[in-house]
Design a protein around this motif. Structure first.
Motif, PDB file in Angstrom:
ATOM      1  N   ARG A  42       7.218 -15.149 -11.145  1.00  0.00           N
ATOM      2  CA  ARG A  42       7.490 -16.163 -12.161  1.00  0.00           C
ATOM      3  C   ARG A  42       8.483 -15.640 -13.200  1.00  0.00           C
ATOM      4  O   ARG A  42       9.408 -16.343 -13.599  1.00  0.00           O
ATOM      5  CB  ARG A  42       6.190 -16.598 -12.839  1.00  0.00           C
ATOM      6  N   ASP A  43       8.308 -14.381 -13.619  1.00  0.00           N
ATOM      7  CA  ASP A  43       9.237 -13.781 -14.583  1.00  0.00           C
ATOM      8  C   ASP A  43      10.647 -13.694 -14.006  1.00  0.00           C
ATOM      9  O   ASP A  43      11.628 -13.955 -14.707  1.00  0.00           O
ATOM     10  CB  ASP A  43       8.762 -12.383 -15.008  1.00  0.00           C
ATOM     11  N   ASP A  46      12.102 -17.233 -13.901  1.00  0.00           N
ATOM     12  CA  ASP A  46      12.473 -17.639 -15.261  1.00  0.00           C
ATOM     13  C   ASP A  46      13.763 -16.973 -15.702  1.00  0.00           C
ATOM     14  O   ASP A  46      14.629 -17.602 -16.308  1.00  0.00           O
ATOM     15  CB  ASP A  46      11.350 -17.319 -16.253  1.00  0.00           C
ATOM     16  N   ASP A  50      17.162 -18.928 -16.589  1.00  0.00           N
ATOM     17  CA  ASP A  50      17.766 -18.772 -17.915  1.00  0.00           C
ATOM     18  C   ASP A  50      19.237 -18.390 -17.808  1.00  0.00           C
ATOM     19  O   ASP A  50      20.054 -18.783 -18.634  1.00  0.00           O
ATOM     20  CB  ASP A  50      17.023 -17.718 -18.736  1.00  0.00           C
TER      21      ASP A  50
END
Length: 65
Positions: A42-43, A46, A50
């Motif tokens: 998930r990181d 993300d 971004d």
């Protein structure tokens, strides 16, 4: 490392381990590995979003119209 669980968590872990025929430690270790893998993915997603979404914002906006 010592993992302290409340009574309900311990009971749930014990029941899960019994159902799977595994030790409580094995079930807990798998849960930790799964959590780390999930949050790491998930990181990463993300971070990529971004970085990449702003690059393509105008094109995505036009496609959405």
């Amino acid at each position: 490392m010592t993992l302290r669980l409340d009574e309900n968590e311990t009971a749930a872990l014990r029941k899960r381990a019994e159902i799977e025929g595994r030790s409580m430690q094995d079930v807990a270790r798998d849960a930790v590995r799964s959590y780390i893998e999930t949050t790491s993915k998930r990181d990463l997603i993300d971070s990529v979003l971004d970085t990449e979404l702003p690059r393509y914002a105008e094109a995505l906006d036009r496609l959405g119209r």
